[in-house]
Design a protein around this motif. Structure first.
Motif, mmCIF file in Angstrom:
data_model
loop_
_atom_site.group_PDB
_atom_site.id
_atom_site.type_symbol
_atom_site.label_atom_id
_atom_site.label_comp_id
_atom_site.label_asym_id
_atom_site.label_seq_id
_atom_site.Cartn_x
_atom_site.Cartn_y
_atom_site.Cartn_z
ATOM 1 N N GLU B 138 13.515 -0.753 -1.711
ATOM 2 C CA GLU B 138 14.556 -0.265 -2.621
ATOM 3 C C GLU B 138 14.293 -0.703 -4.062
ATOM 4 N N LEU B 139 13.046 -0.618 -4.448
ATOM 5 C CA LEU B 139 12.678 -0.970 -5.827
ATOM 6 C C LEU B 139 12.437 0.279 -6.682
ATOM 7 N N GLY B 141 13.255 3.392 -8.979
ATOM 8 C CA GLY B 141 14.332 3.623 -9.936
ATOM 9 C C GLY B 141 14.851 2.355 -10.576
ATOM 10 N N THR B 142 14.097 1.236 -10.440
ATOM 11 C CA THR B 142 14.536 0.001 -11.096
ATOM 12 C C THR B 142 13.519 -0.429 -12.142
ATOM 13 N N LEU B 143 14.020 -1.167 -13.114
ATOM 14 C CA LEU B 143 13.163 -1.696 -14.169
ATOM 15 C C LEU B 143 12.117 -2.639 -13.569
ATOM 16 N N ALA B 144 12.555 -3.504 -12.644
ATOM 17 C CA ALA B 144 11.645 -4.482 -12.038
ATOM 18 C C ALA B 144 10.513 -3.764 -11.292
ATOM 19 N N GLY B 145 10.866 -2.720 -10.542
ATOM 20 C CA GLY B 145 9.863 -1.976 -9.788
ATOM 21 C C GLY B 145 8.802 -1.384 -10.708
ATOM 22 N N LEU B 146 9.258 -0.737 -11.784
ATOM 23 C CA LEU B 146 8.314 -0.138 -12.737
ATOM 24 C C LEU B 146 7.410 -1.209 -13.345
ATOM 25 N N ALA B 147 8.024 -2.338 -13.743
ATOM 26 C CA ALA B 147 7.229 -3.380 -14.408
ATOM 27 C C ALA B 147 6.216 -3.992 -13.436
ATOM 28 N N LEU B 148 6.632 -4.219 -12.185
ATOM 29 C CA LEU B 148 5.699 -4.794 -11.207
ATOM 30 C C LEU B 148 4.515 -3.855 -10.971
ATOM 31 N N ALA B 149 4.818 -2.550 -10.817
ATOM 32 C CA ALA B 149 3.742 -1.585 -10.581
ATOM 33 C C ALA B 149 2.807 -1.511 -11.791
ATOM 34 N N HIS B 150 3.382 -1.527 -12.992
ATOM 35 C CA HIS B 150 2.549 -1.473 -14.188
ATOM 36 C C HIS B 150 1.721 -2.745 -14.357
ATOM 37 N N THR B 151 2.270 -3.865 -13.864
ATOM 38 C CA THR B 151 1.527 -5.122 -13.950
ATOM 39 C C THR B 151 0.206 -5.011 -13.188
ATOM 40 N N VAL B 152 0.247 -4.337 -12.023
ATOM 41 C CA VAL B 152 -0.980 -4.154 -11.239
ATOM 42 C C VAL B 152 -2.043 -3.435 -12.080
ATOM 43 N N LEU B 153 -1.607 -2.418 -12.846
ATOM 44 C CA LEU B 153 -2.563 -1.667 -13.661
ATOM 45 C C LEU B 153 -3.021 -2.453 -14.892
ATOM 46 N N ALA B 154 -2.153 -3.325 -15.407
ATOM 47 C CA ALA B 154 -2.467 -4.008 -16.669
ATOM 48 C C ALA B 154 -3.298 -5.274 -16.460
ATOM 49 N N ILE B 155 -3.211 -5.892 -15.263
ATOM 50 C CA ILE B 155 -3.955 -7.135 -15.013
ATOM 51 C C ILE B 155 -5.460 -6.980 -15.311
ATOM 52 N N PRO B 156 -6.126 -5.917 -14.773
ATOM 53 C CA PRO B 156 -7.569 -5.809 -15.036
ATOM 54 C C PRO B 156 -7.906 -5.759 -16.524
#
Lengths: 304, 292
Positions: B138-139, B141-156
């Motif tokens: 249930e993540l 549509g949430t700000l946290a969900g978007l940020a966590l997913a984007h973190t995966v892309l931004a780490i590299p």
């Protein structure tokens, strides 16, 4: 080395600090591993686990089955999509190499200050949103866009040309978006080519064209192959640009995946397609792994 | 062509071949840059449709953007998601880079590959995989969900930039600090971090941009009430090409260029501090990157 210095240390016993340093280094190695741990956990939970879930979905729906994969390789529609995806990626790669090589060559051979300006001109578009750049091409290629306006005013055509929502639009847009991926790895190899070799060729009587063709070009091939692999692998999974600039017939694998999951909520088949795309990507990466070191990706991210 | 002639281009060197090459290069650069310059005048157009050149000038599309609750909400959401992504990815990625760039342990190459792979694997695959997982948690549509997913892309991206900065740091400086009695933490805080700080800040800027521009994951994770700016633009472009998008795009371009210039200035500082290209020892660390 460790063994030898230990033996040497035990015999001579004159350099105990070597052993001390090595002990520190070994413990240091493990400490360093601890620094990677948070990232490792995040990636395992948010990247590896979801990918594994997709793999399972494609095989269990709900009972173990291979039917989704069989569908991909037997249905002519989906084979056609695979074919178009490869064809697009190959054509875009060729276009990017053809446009990127001269640009990289000039960047690598002009005086440093000008080269710096050129690098910035290549990097800035790379870091501007792909969506914005694709939209820019919709503005350029539309019926009332810049290209058609110019062609009409110059009298080249009488009716506006259909330049987007077809394969031409896909090729132009993807080549534009991926061009920096081709230029930067080639530039990073070219600028490290030893200029003495070229001087030597010319001193031995080669003219400029010969020294380019016989010395510079073969040495630059490493960069060309790494650029080709980078562009091809990126083009295989491209989504935004073909989705906006392509026509109804230009369906690439990535667009098929989006449609299956988003519009049809057909998770089993969508996952199987995603696994196929992942497999093809990994295959290309493995075949070209020698040319795709960190330096190739680094050159693109950092532009150096 | 004159690079190996010590940069001296005599008048006789301006032959047909070079003229053709430079003209070609100019055209290729035009191809690369022109589309972005076309958006700017379009965004000030008085027309209701996309036509070039614009028949007249007006600020109507900017007015539409700045008075639309949907566009402003999307922008504000994107800024918050990108800021959170920046903090998470920069923290995690910098630590990982410190471990990977210097550590000598088994499986380091494999680990490096894993950390870089979100940058290499098509985003559409990562997107549907994370969407599937987040729907369960249930993540979506949430700000946290978007940020966590984007973190995966931004780490590299952070790892690549910080690693490159670290390659240039002279380990003797750290050894000297430790020999003078500083512990590891103090050495990091007082010696290593000040040296790599410009690199870390520039990595943070790029992490912000990765998230702020991301469309595909946002497409899956956004709900009707939580659309990021790119998702809002995507929908706008798909439904009808109205020139509000041109105004938004112009603002995005101006913002990106400003951030890139800032990153470029910082990179210049980083290179002065660690001795990047241009000073001695600049080429060698690059060569090492080839064998992860």
């Amino acid at each position: 080395m460790t063994a030898i210095s230990r033996v040497a240390g035990s015999i001579v016993d004159a350099r105990p600090w070597i052993r001390a340093w090595e002990a520190v280094a070994e413990r240091d190695g493990l400490r360093r591993l601890l620094l990677v741990l948070p990232t490792l956990v995040v990636l395992l939970v948010l990247f590896v686990a979801p990918l594994t879930a997709i793999l399972r979905l494609s095989l269990l729906d709900p009972a173990p089955t291979a039917r989704h994969y069989l569908e991909v390789v037997t249905n002519p529609t989906y084979l056609h999509v695979l074919g178009i995806t490869f064809e697009t990626a190959a054509l875009v790669t060729l276009l990017c190499l053809a446009l990127g090589y001269p640009l990289a060559y000039v960047m690598a051979t002009v005086p440093g200050r000008l080269a710096g300006v050129l690098i910035i001109l290549v990097i800035v578009p790379f870091w501007i949103s792909v969506l914005v750049r694709t939209y820019a091409w919709m503005v350029m290629l539309g019926r009332g866009g810049l290209v058609n306006t110019l062609l009409l005013r110059l009298g080249v055509v009488e009716e506006p040309l259909r330049l987007m929502h077809n394969f031409v639009g896909v090729l132009v847009g993807m080549t534009h978006v991926l061009l920096p991926f081709a230029v930067l790895p080639m530039y990073s190899v070219m600028k490290n080519i030893d200029r003495d070799l070229l001087r030597a060729a010319e001193n031995l009587g080669a003219n400029r064209w010969q020294s380019f063709r016989r010395v510079f070009f073969p040495l630059s091939l490493l960069g060309v192959v790494s650029a080709a692999a980078l562009v091809f692998v990126s083009a295989l999974g491209f989504f935004i640009t073909p989705a906006l600039l392509g026509g109804p017939r230009d369906v690439l694998l990535s667009m098929l995946i989006e449609r299956q999951v988003n519009d049809l909520t057909n998770w089993g088949f969508g996952s199987a397609l995603a696994v196929v795309l992942l497999g093809l990507t990994l295959l290309v990466l493995i075949v070209f792994r020698r040319f795709l070191g960190t330096a190739a990706w680094g050159s693109v991210v950092e532009g150096r | 062509m004159n690079g190996w002639r010590d940069g001296r281009a005599g008048p006789g060197d301006w032959d047909i071949a070079r003229l053709a090459l430079y003209t070609l290069t100019g055209l290729i650069l035009l191809f690369l840059l022109l589309p972005m310059f076309v958006i700017v005048p379009i965004s000030f157009s008085s027309a209701k449709f996309l036509t070039f050149p614009p028949p007249g000038w007006s600020l109507q599309w900017y007015e539409k953007y700045f008075t639309s609750p949907a566009w402003l909400a999307a922008t504000w959401l994107s800024v918050r998601v990108a800021a959170l992504t920046m903090v998470l990815a920069t923290g995690l990625g910098t630590l990982a880079a410190l471990g990977l760039a210097r550590g000598r342990f088994r499986g380091r190459g494999l680990l490096y590959g894993l950390v870089l792979s979100p940058m290499i694997i098509p985003v559409i695959i990562t997107a549907i995989a994370i969407y599937f997982l987040f729907a369960r948690w249930e993540l979506t549509g949430t700000l946290a969900g978007l940020a966590l997913a984007h973190t995966v892309l931004a780490i590299p991206v952070v790892v690549v930039i910080v690693s490159a900065t670290l390659q240039g740091v002279d380990p003797n400086l750290e050894h000297a600090a430790m020999n003078l009695g500083a512990n590891r933490l103090r050495t990091f805080w007082r010696v290593t971090l000040p040296i790599i700080r410009p690199g870390v800040i520039s990595a943070a800027i790029f992490a912000f941009i990765v998230s702020f521009d991301e469309v595909i994951i946002a497409m899956f994770l956004s709900s009707p009430t939580t659309a990021t700016l790119p998702k809002q633009m995507w929908d706008g472009i798909r439904q009808e090409i109205d020139p509000t998008i041109a105004a938004v795009s112009t603002l995005v371009i101006v913002g990106s260029v400003a951030l890139l210039l800032l990153a470029e200035v910082l990179r210049g500082q980083a290179q002065r501090l660690v001795g990047g290209p241009g000073s001695r020892g600049g080429q060698e660390p690059r060569a090492k990157e080839d064998s992860p």
